[in-house]
Design a protein around this motif. Sequence first.
Motif, short mmCIF file in Angstrom:
data_model
loop_
_atom_site.label_atom_id
_atom_site.label_comp_id
_atom_site.label_asym_id
_atom_site.label_seq_id
_atom_site.Cartn_x
_atom_site.Cartn_y
_atom_site.Cartn_z
N GLU A 71 0.87 -1.15 -0.06
CA GLU A 71 0.22 0.08 -0.05
C GLU A 71 0.81 1.25 0.08
O GLU A 71 0.63 2.11 -0.92
CB GLU A 71 -0.96 0.17 1.21
CG GLU A 71 -1.90 1.33 1.34
CD GLU A 71 -2.62 1.30 2.71
OE1 GLU A 71 -3.86 1.40 2.61
OE2 GLU A 71 -1.66 1.17 3.86
N GLN A 72 1.73 1.41 0.96
CA GLN A 72 2.60 2.76 1.11
C GLN A 72 3.80 2.87 0.31
O GLN A 72 4.20 3.72 0.17
CB GLN A 72 2.72 2.78 2.69
CG GLN A 72 1.65 2.97 3.63
CD GLN A 72 0.70 4.25 2.77
OE1 GLN A 72 1.25 5.49 2.72
NE2 GLN A 72 -0.58 3.97 2.87
N ARG A 120 3.10 0.44 -3.63
CA ARG A 120 1.78 1.40 -4.01
C ARG A 120 1.29 0.63 -5.25
O ARG A 120 1.01 1.10 -6.46
CB ARG A 120 1.99 2.87 -4.47
CG ARG A 120 2.38 3.82 -3.20
CD ARG A 120 2.79 5.09 -3.61
NE ARG A 120 1.38 5.91 -4.02
CZ ARG A 120 0.24 5.96 -3.32
NH1 ARG A 120 0.39 5.57 -1.96
NH2 ARG A 120 -0.67 6.46 -3.59
N ASN A 130 -4.28 7.31 -0.99
CA ASN A 130 -2.97 6.63 -0.49
C ASN A 130 -3.40 5.42 0.40
O ASN A 130 -2.57 5.15 1.25
CB ASN A 130 -2.35 7.95 0.44
CG ASN A 130 -1.87 8.73 -0.17
OD1 ASN A 130 -1.29 8.98 -1.36
ND2 ASN A 130 -1.96 10.40 0.18
N ARG A 131 -4.47 5.13 0.30
CA ARG A 131 -5.09 3.94 1.31
C ARG A 131 -5.86 2.90 0.32
O ARG A 131 -6.36 3.25 -0.62
CB ARG A 131 -5.88 4.49 2.34
CG ARG A 131 -5.43 5.22 3.41
CD ARG A 131 -4.32 4.78 4.01
NE ARG A 131 -3.69 5.56 5.15
CZ ARG A 131 -2.69 5.30 5.78
NH1 ARG A 131 -2.44 3.83 6.06
NH2 ARG A 131 -2.18 5.93 6.82
#
Length: 275
Positions: A142-143, A146, A168-169
């Motif tokens: 996710e972070q 991505r 962003n999530r």
Amino acid sequence: MTIATAHPNLTLPDHTQLPESDGTFVKNFQEHPQSLLLTDSIYPVLDSLHPDGRYAIGQDCGIYWRLVEPPERGAEAPDWFYVPHVPPLLDGKRRRSYVLWQEVVAPLIVIEFVSGDGTAERDTAPPWERENGKPGKFWVYEQAIRVPFYAIYEVDKASVEVYELVGNRYQRCEPNQRGHFPIEPLGVELGIWQGTYLHQSLPWLRWWDQDGNLLLTGDERAEQEKQRAEQEKHRAEQEKQRAEQEKHRVEQEKQRAERLAAKLRDLGVDPDEYS
């Protein structure tokens, strides 16, 4: 974002210089067939999307997103992933891993096969919360990397969760009316199929097209074509039998007409006068 970037005076390692494996075992005998099933059935779709052949599929291969020691701590190895617009070979060599600082393009989708209780696949802990600095898989996808789509497949529960990166999530996706999860950029759906593959009857993770048609493997397509050919042969044989029956019927009708004409002549009647 913690992906390593090149310093003007620093040469970062490439895929030939990083470990090809972290030394862990494949968790069970089902993982390899499951990866094959996903890959084999989606090849026609990807070939259509990439007529130039520029895409890569990884199966239990490392994705390096940061440079640390030991190097394996800076990588995740999804059970299956797809990267668009990159060559399957790199500089004419087989890929040993996928190195983000070398290629930049992130996978479009990664899939993890759960063998335990799913904790590792749903781990959202960032690296600074861990003594060893190893973040959770969910956080990395996710972070850090991505990845637009992340799927978690649990064969024991016959289920799959799909997350889509929004902003962003990750947001957990809802299934459609068929119980499948659309992966819009690919024009396919992901879901659970109960059936037999390589002699194992299990709830497999599979692809469907947008109309809900199961994407078949090469063997399944060959078997389908074989059945279609057999059906066509059977139809042709039935047509031949019908033609022979019609020919026989016409011949019988001709013989009946000839017998009738002969009887009329015996009675002194010329049948040609009534034809």
